[in-house]
Enzyme design. Structure first.
Site, mmCIF file in Angstrom:
data_model
loop_
_atom_site.group_PDB
_atom_site.id
_atom_site.type_symbol
_atom_site.label_atom_id
_atom_site.label_comp_id
_atom_site.label_asym_id
_atom_site.label_seq_id
_atom_site.Cartn_x
_atom_site.Cartn_y
_atom_site.Cartn_z
ATOM 1 N N SER A 1 8.113 -3.222 3.120
ATOM 2 C CA SER A 1 7.371 -4.458 3.433
ATOM 3 C C SER A 1 7.412 -5.700 2.678
ATOM 4 O O SER A 1 7.290 -6.655 3.234
ATOM 5 C CB SER A 1 5.963 -3.990 3.732
ATOM 6 O OG SER A 1 5.469 -3.364 2.720
ATOM 7 N N ASP B 1 -5.125 -5.834 -0.446
ATOM 8 C CA ASP B 1 -4.638 -4.341 -0.106
ATOM 9 C C ASP B 1 -4.026 -3.792 -1.334
ATOM 10 O O ASP B 1 -3.966 -2.522 -1.483
ATOM 11 C CB ASP B 1 -3.714 -4.092 1.091
ATOM 12 C CG ASP B 1 -2.433 -4.945 1.064
ATOM 13 O OD1 ASP B 1 -2.070 -5.463 -0.108
ATOM 14 O OD2 ASP B 1 -1.592 -5.210 1.764
ATOM 15 N N HIS C 1 0.781 -5.338 -0.942
ATOM 16 C CA HIS C 1 1.528 -6.463 -0.726
ATOM 17 C C HIS C 1 1.421 -7.620 -1.506
ATOM 18 O O HIS C 1 0.463 -8.126 -1.912
ATOM 19 C CB HIS C 1 1.535 -6.666 0.648
ATOM 20 C CG HIS C 1 1.754 -5.737 1.529
ATOM 21 N ND1 HIS C 1 1.061 -4.873 2.478
ATOM 22 C CD2 HIS C 1 2.917 -4.894 1.935
ATOM 23 C CE1 HIS C 1 1.384 -3.768 3.141
ATOM 24 N NE2 HIS C 1 2.770 -3.812 2.868
#
Length: 248
Positions: A25, A222, A225
Site C-alpha cells: 500500500s 492510522d 501509511h
C-alpha cells in the site's frame, strides 16, 4: 505471450525510461487518504507532465501519469498520493521521458509475490508490455513492501530468501540480469518484528540493489501509511538513489 494488440501505437508517445512500481500500500499510495476517502490534493511535486511522465494503465495503454497512479491497479482500496509521481518529477530532467508501471497492491505479503502467483505474473506481464514494440527500456524496480510480514517470527525467517528470490526471478523473467532494484526499508508495521524486517531489507547484498530508509517519515493517523508530504520526501529519496547509483 502476444503483446501486439496490448499497447496502443507508440507513435503518439516517445521512447520511455521505464520504472516498475511494486510492493504494497505505501507504494500504491495512501497519502491524503482518510476514512477510505482521498482528499484530492495534488502538490506541485506530484503534478502531471504531459510531455515527460506517462503511466501504463490496467489495460496496458500508455497515458499521461497523474495521481492516484494506482487507482486501477490497487482497485479494491482507496488510493491517494504515492512516491511514483514525485520520483518521476524529481528525476525527469536527467532521465528524460519516464514511463511508470504501477503494480503495487495493498496488504500483500512477500509470499504473494512469488513466481507463479497472480501478482508476480501480472507484474512481469505489465513490465514486458511496457517495453514491447519500442515502448522503452526498463531501468529499475522501485519496491516498497514488508508491512504485512512483520506479524510473526515465521514471516521474518522467510523474508530474506523470499526477497532475494523475487529479485532474481524478475531479472531472469525480464532477461535483465543486472536490473537495478531500489527497495524501501519500512517506516511502519507490526512493532514486534518491524526492526527485524528492516534489518533484512537494509542487509540485502545482491548486486545493483540499494535501499532507502523511510523510518521517521510522517505517517497518517492510522500509523501505517505515509502522509502526502512523506510520500513526496520518499519520491525524492528514490530519485536521488537512482540518479546517484545507476545514472552515471
Amino acid at each position: 505471450m502476444d503483446l501486439s494488440n496490448s499497447i496502443e501505437s507508440n507513435e503518439a508517445h516517445p521512447t520511455k525510461q521505464i520504472f516498475i512500481l511494486s510492493g504494497q500500500s505505501n507504494m500504491a499510495g495512501r497519502g491524503g487518504v482518510k476514512h477510505r476517502h482521498w482528499d484530492g490534493v495534488v502538490p506541485p511535486e506530484c503534478s502531471p507532465d504531459a510531455s515527460k511522465i506517462f503511466r501504463l494503465s490496467s489495460h496496458l495503454r500508455w497515458e499521461v501519469a497523474r495521481e492516484p497512479l494506482h487507482h486501477d491497479i490497487d482497485a479494491k482500496k482507496t488510493c491517494g498520493v504515492g512516491p511514483g509521481m514525485p520520483f518521476a518529477n524529481a528525476a525527469k530532467e536527467r532521465v528524460g521521458v519516464i514511463g511508470l508501471v504501477p503494480c503495487a497492491v495493498g496488504g500483500t505479503a512477500i509470499k504473494e509475490w512469488a513466481r507463479g502467483t497472480e501478482l508476480y505474473e501480472s507484474m512481469v506481464k505489465r513490465a514486458k508490455a511496457a517495453a514491447h514494440g519500442g515502448g522503452g527500456e526498463i531501468k529499475a524496480v522501485l519496491w516498497y513492501q514488508g508491512e504485512s510480514d512483520t506479524s510473526s517470527q515465521h514471516d521474518v525467517d522467510c523474508y530474506k530468501e523470499s526477497m532475494e528470490r523475487l529479485i532474481e526471478n524478475v531479472r531472469a523473467d525480464l532477461d535483465l540480469p543486472s536490473l537495478p532494484v531500489i527497495q524501501v526499508a519500512l517506516a511502519s508495521g507490526g512493532e514486534k518484528y518491524i526492526e527485524k524486517i528492516r534489518e533484512i531489507q537494509k542487509g540485502i547484498e545482491l548486486p545493483n540493489v540499494v535501499c532507502v530508509d523511510a523510518k521517521g517519515l510522517q505517517l497518517n493517523e492510522d500509523n501505517l501509511h505515509l502522509s502526502t508530504e512523506a510520500q513526496i520526501q520518499l519520491g525524492h529519496m528514490l530519485a536521488q538513489a537512482y540518479l546517484t547509483h545507476f545514472l552515471g
